[in-house]
Design a protein around this motif. Structure first.
Motif, mmCIF file in Angstrom:
data_model
loop_
_atom_site.group_PDB
_atom_site.id
_atom_site.type_symbol
_atom_site.label_atom_id
_atom_site.label_comp_id
_atom_site.label_asym_id
_atom_site.label_seq_id
_atom_site.Cartn_x
_atom_site.Cartn_y
_atom_site.Cartn_z
ATOM 1 N N PHE A 65 0.835 -1.197 0.000
ATOM 2 C CA PHE A 65 0.000 0.000 0.000
ATOM 3 C C PHE A 65 0.875 1.254 0.000
ATOM 4 O O PHE A 65 1.856 1.353 0.745
ATOM 5 N N GLY A 66 0.498 2.215 -0.825
ATOM 6 C CA GLY A 66 1.215 3.477 -0.865
ATOM 7 C C GLY A 66 0.884 4.341 0.337
ATOM 8 O O GLY A 66 -0.260 4.376 0.811
ATOM 9 N N ASN A 67 1.895 5.066 0.835
ATOM 10 C CA ASN A 67 1.703 5.984 1.959
ATOM 11 C C ASN A 67 1.457 7.416 1.507
ATOM 12 O O ASN A 67 1.176 8.283 2.330
ATOM 13 N N GLY A 68 1.586 7.663 0.196
ATOM 14 C CA GLY A 68 1.362 8.998 -0.331
ATOM 15 C C GLY A 68 2.618 9.818 -0.477
ATOM 16 O O GLY A 68 2.600 10.882 -1.109
ATOM 17 N N ASP A 69 3.730 9.369 0.111
ATOM 18 C CA ASP A 69 4.996 10.092 0.013
ATOM 19 C C ASP A 69 6.014 9.342 -0.836
ATOM 20 O O ASP A 69 7.199 9.663 -0.818
ATOM 21 N N GLY A 70 5.554 8.327 -1.562
ATOM 22 C CA GLY A 70 6.449 7.529 -2.384
ATOM 23 C C GLY A 70 7.000 6.314 -1.685
ATOM 24 O O GLY A 70 7.762 5.551 -2.281
ATOM 25 N N THR A 71 6.624 6.105 -0.419
ATOM 26 C CA THR A 71 7.005 4.891 0.296
ATOM 27 C C THR A 71 5.805 3.958 0.372
ATOM 28 O O THR A 71 4.673 4.357 0.108
ATOM 29 N N PHE A 72 6.084 2.718 0.758
ATOM 30 C CA PHE A 72 5.042 1.699 0.793
ATOM 31 C C PHE A 72 5.078 0.942 2.111
ATOM 32 O O PHE A 72 6.115 0.865 2.780
ATOM 33 N N ARG A 73 3.945 0.376 2.461
ATOM 34 C CA ARG A 73 3.824 -0.487 3.631
ATOM 35 C C ARG A 73 3.208 -1.811 3.191
ATOM 36 O O ARG A 73 2.542 -1.883 2.150
ATOM 37 N N GLN A 74 3.406 -2.813 3.989
ATOM 38 C CA GLN A 74 2.939 -4.144 3.615
ATOM 39 C C GLN A 74 1.422 -4.200 3.536
ATOM 40 O O GLN A 74 0.711 -3.726 4.417
ATOM 41 N N GLY A 75 0.928 -4.793 2.455
ATOM 42 C CA GLY A 75 -0.485 -5.040 2.270
ATOM 43 C C GLY A 75 -0.759 -6.521 2.185
ATOM 44 O O GLY A 75 0.106 -7.350 2.500
ATOM 45 N N PRO A 76 -1.939 -6.906 1.727
ATOM 46 C CA PRO A 76 -2.278 -8.334 1.668
ATOM 47 C C PRO A 76 -1.675 -9.021 0.446
ATOM 48 O O PRO A 76 -1.216 -8.375 -0.500
ATOM 49 N N SER A 77 -1.690 -10.321 0.477
ATOM 50 C CA SER A 77 -1.277 -11.143 -0.657
ATOM 51 C C SER A 77 -2.433 -12.047 -1.056
ATOM 52 O O SER A 77 -3.187 -12.521 -0.203
ATOM 53 N N THR A 78 -2.562 -12.271 -2.365
ATOM 54 C CA THR A 78 -3.632 -13.120 -2.888
ATOM 55 C C THR A 78 -3.039 -14.162 -3.808
ATOM 56 O O THR A 78 -2.339 -13.818 -4.775
ATOM 57 N N ASN A 79 -3.290 -15.422 -3.525
ATOM 58 C CA ASN A 79 -2.871 -16.494 -4.420
ATOM 59 C C ASN A 79 -3.896 -16.593 -5.538
ATOM 60 O O ASN A 79 -5.045 -16.985 -5.320
ATOM 61 N N THR A 80 -3.484 -16.244 -6.741
ATOM 62 C CA THR A 80 -4.410 -16.213 -7.867
ATOM 63 C C THR A 80 -4.584 -17.568 -8.527
ATOM 64 O O THR A 80 -5.484 -17.749 -9.347
ATOM 65 N N GLY A 81 -3.697 -18.506 -8.211
ATOM 66 C CA GLY A 81 -3.731 -19.791 -8.898
ATOM 67 C C GLY A 81 -2.997 -19.763 -10.213
ATOM 68 O O GLY A 81 -2.855 -20.780 -10.881
ATOM 69 N N ALA A 82 -2.503 -18.585 -10.596
ATOM 70 C CA ALA A 82 -1.744 -18.467 -11.836
ATOM 71 C C ALA A 82 -0.285 -18.781 -11.561
ATOM 72 O O ALA A 82 0.088 -19.232 -10.488
ATOM 73 N N GLY A 83 0.557 -18.507 -12.532
ATOM 74 C CA GLY A 83 1.990 -18.703 -12.343
ATOM 75 C C GLY A 83 2.532 -19.914 -13.054
ATOM 76 O O GLY A 83 3.561 -20.449 -12.672
#
Length: 713
Positions: A65-83
């Motif tokens: 997730f973006g913090n608005g200042d160009g840095t990021f924080r951890q968000g969720p992960s989703t297994n799409t079944g692709a890859g």
């Protein structure tokens, strides 16, 4: 590299306070995020108006997730079944007009569609198979003119496949739209100005490849006969967009997995192309290694490679020589240009196998990647001190020419000015101390089988005082080991030389009678047992000798007593520091691996017991956050709270663990150094932040010193 920065740029920077303990510092540096990903995209997946970053890794979408200042924080992960085998792309887009970002992904054998929940997570994927050997890339657009998004996918065996949209995020089954064997990458634009989307695909068939092909769309889901371009033979990337200001869509392809050239085909807006114009752009070899965009805000399109090179548009289809803004160099793969702070400036995000790098636009034809000072011959190990007595910290570094002296200016934009260098062939890692008690800093430099002692003149220059033979070489640890008030030195070559107090030394003697086979790899000096006398720690890094660490307590009689140890085999870079604030020196080690009984790679912390502890250490923890091959550790206070922090250097990424006291550490963050860091120092260099807040200084063997300015308000 960008080596100038206007004061106004600093003052215009906005800071976001992070509610955390300990205090989070802000550095003028590239930010690295230790997340494995070959492919990345930017989109607002949680609806807060701030761009987020999505990383695609072995079927999992990892959200930051973006913090608005160009840095990021951890968000969720989703297994799409692709890859599946060959999957190399995904597109975040709102397919059903509900204001939530959805995903369309390749799976090697087809495509998958995952509808967004609006909170950074995604629903289970719907799979659309494609009867082809290799489906790696896709592009979305309205190819049949019904106002609904369709998917065009590149198939390696048969050609281009089309899945027409039915609305609501669903698609019809794939049909072969054009037979173009060997398709690898794909992009879309209206090249002939008829209002109908066209396609361009790269072809990798056979050892010599097939170049790339343009497919003009008929607007009903069909395409005209292929228009093939044979140069270059084996392109892997395509970027489409304007190459001149307000010009028609054009095509950029690379030369394949080797070399660093890109080939520019200038569109005329009617379906014709001129070119290729060949341009050097290092770092463009990756699968998605080139992006087109205006990164300096002058209206002219620029070219950016995933390797961090920018060729600025100069008008008329001409571009500048590429400028380097280093990114994490480990297996770079994908690049995205985006305005991460909603401030009208285009930032760079580049991904690799183990991390992705963010270069924030500084608004001055550069990016926040540090302040570079060129040094002829490069810079390896460095020491800091006020060598000319002006109250500003200076720097001395070893390189291929000897010792380079850089005098501090106190200014953030230009932190150093050249001083008077010392010519010395074979100069190795130096140390600084006052050898003759005159209050002026001196230098000890190992070189050519000896240790050269240079006395400081107090004006930034030095005079050679002595050369002490040390045929076994090694790193240096200065200190008054015999309590006579004169500085001595010990070496990792198992030698100790007592000082005479005037810059000369007595003949060296062995530290221990029986060092491990292969010798020692590092040395550190400090008062381990709090008796007021300097002790020693020496590491060994020889396989299969696997000798444990050597701890030597000063016996107050001109020698040392060895402490029995059972740890530290295959280690180096020993650091003695009180990391838990109990008044006792602790030990931080780097390991090279190879032994199942050793801690993992990173910064391994052993807590000291001080007085009455008999020189013993107890293992506490290893700081490691995705480090693949850490090379160097550093201990220092980076946020000015008086608590030691620990840095782990991996290639050109510096993982920072802020100390919380009692050997506890905050979740690490990572910043970039120069391309080839040789050592790490901290010192307050400039006038633009609170006095005492240290900057990070990184001597770099590629030809200079990188300063990562501390801009914490």
């Amino acid at each position: 590299m960008n080596n100038t920065l206007k004061l106004a740029v600093y003052l215009a920077l906005s800071f976001v306070a992070i509610a955390a303990t300990p205090t989070m510092p802000t550095f003028f540096a590239r930010r690295d995020y230790l997340i494995g990903s070959q492919f990345i995209q930017v989109a607002d997946v949680n609806g807060d108006g701030i761009p987020d970053l999505l990383a695609y890794y072995t079927g999992t979408i990892i959200v930051q997730f973006g913090n608005g200042d160009g840095t990021f924080r951890q968000g969720p992960s989703t297994n799409t079944g692709a890859g599946g085998a060959g999957a190399q792309g995904f597109v975040p887009i709102d397919l059903n007009n509900d204001g939530k970002i959805d995903l369309v992904l390749t799976d090697g054998t087809g495509i998958m569609v995952a509808m967004g929940n609006g909170d950074g997570t995604f629903q289970p994927s719907v799979y659309y198979p494609i009867n082809d050997h290799y489906i790696g890339a896709l592009v979305l657009g309205d190819f049949d003119g019904d106002g609904i998004l369709d998917v065009a996918a590149a198939g390696n065996t048969a050609g281009v496949w089309l899945l027409t949209g039915t609305g609501g995020g669903t698609f019809n089954s794939a049909v072969l739209a054009v037979s173009v064997p060997g398709c690898f990458n794909i992009a879309a634009a209206d090249f002939n100005g008829d209002g109908k989307l066209d396609l361009v695909v790269t072809q990798l068939t056979g050892s010599r490849g097939n170049g790339f092909t343009v497919l003009f769309g008929n607007g009903n889901g069909t395409f005209q006969p292929p228009q093939r371009f044979s140069t270059p033979n084996t392109p892997t990337i395509i970027a489409v967009g304007r190459l001149v200001k307000d010009g028609p869509p054009s095509i950029v392809v690379n030369g394949g997995h080797s070399g660093g050239d890109v080939f520019l085909y200038f569109g005329n807006g009617a379906g014709g192309f001129t070119g290729p114009k060949v341009l050097s752009l290092p770092g463009s070899q990756a699968v998605d290694g080139v992006a087109l965009g205006d990164v300096n805000g002058d209206g002219w399109p620029d070219l950016v490679s995933v390797g961090g090179f920018v060729a600025y548009g100069e008008g008329g289809g001409n571009f500048s020589a590429p400028m380097s803004f280093p990114v994490d160099a480990a297996n770079t793969a994908d690049i995205v240009l985006a305005d991460l702070r909603n401030n009208g400036l285009t930032d760079i995000i580049a991904s690799g196998s183990y991390s992705f790098s963010v270069l924030l636009n500084d608004g001055n034809k550069g990016f926040e990647d540090g302040i570079w000072t060129s040094v002829t011959g490069g810079a390896g190990c460095g020491v800091k001190g006020d060598f000319n007595g002006d109250g500003k910290l200076d720097l001395a570094v070893n390189n291929s020419n000897g010792i380079a002296i850089l005098l501090g200016t106190g200014k953030g934009a230009t932190p150093f000015t050249p001083g008077t260098n010392i010519t010395l062939a074979g100069a190795d890692c130096l140390v600084t101390t006052d050898l003759n008690g005159d209050g002026k800093l001196d230098l000890l430099v190992p070189a050519q089988g000896g240790v050269y002692a240079y006395l400081g003149n107090g004006d930034g220059t030095f005079t050679l005082a002595s050369i002490t033979p040390t045929p076994s070489g090694g790193y240096l640890a200065p200190g008054d080991f015999n309590h006579d008030g004169k500085v001595d030195f010990a070496t990792s070559g198992n030698l100790i030389a007592l000082g005479n107090g005037d810059g000369t030394f007595q003949s060296p003697t062995d530290i221990v009678a029986s060092p491990p086979s292969g010798g020692y790899s590092g040395i550190a000096a400090g008062d381990i047992n709090n008796d007021g006398w300097k002790d020693l720690v020496l590491t060994s890094n020889v396989f299969p000798v696997d000798a444990p660490i050597t701890v030597l307590l000063n016996n107050h009689k001109g020698g040392f007593n060895q402490v029995a140890t059972s740890f530290g085999a295959l280690s180096y870079n020993p650091i003695l520091a009180d990391v838990n604030g109990d008044g006792n020196l602790d030990l931080v080690l780097s390991y090279t691996g190879g032994l199942a009984t050793n801690p993992p790679l990173g910064a391994s912390i052993y807590l000291g017991k001080g007085a009455g502890g008999d020189g013993k250490f107890t293992y506490s923890q290893t700081l490691r956050e995705g480090a693949q091959n850490p090379t160097l550790n550093f201990v220092g206070d980076l946020n000015g709270d008086g608590i030691p922090d620990i840095c782990v250097l991996e290639a050109d990424t510096l993982e920072i663990y802020l100390g919380g006291g009692n050997a506890t550490y905050a979740t690490p963050f990572a910043i970039g150094t120069g391309p080839s860091p040789g050592s790490i120092l901290v010192e307050h260099l400039h006038e633009l932040s609170t006095p005492g807040l240290p900057d990070i200084v990184v001597p770099d063997t590629s030809g200079g010193v990188m300063v990562l300015l501390n801009l914490t308000p």
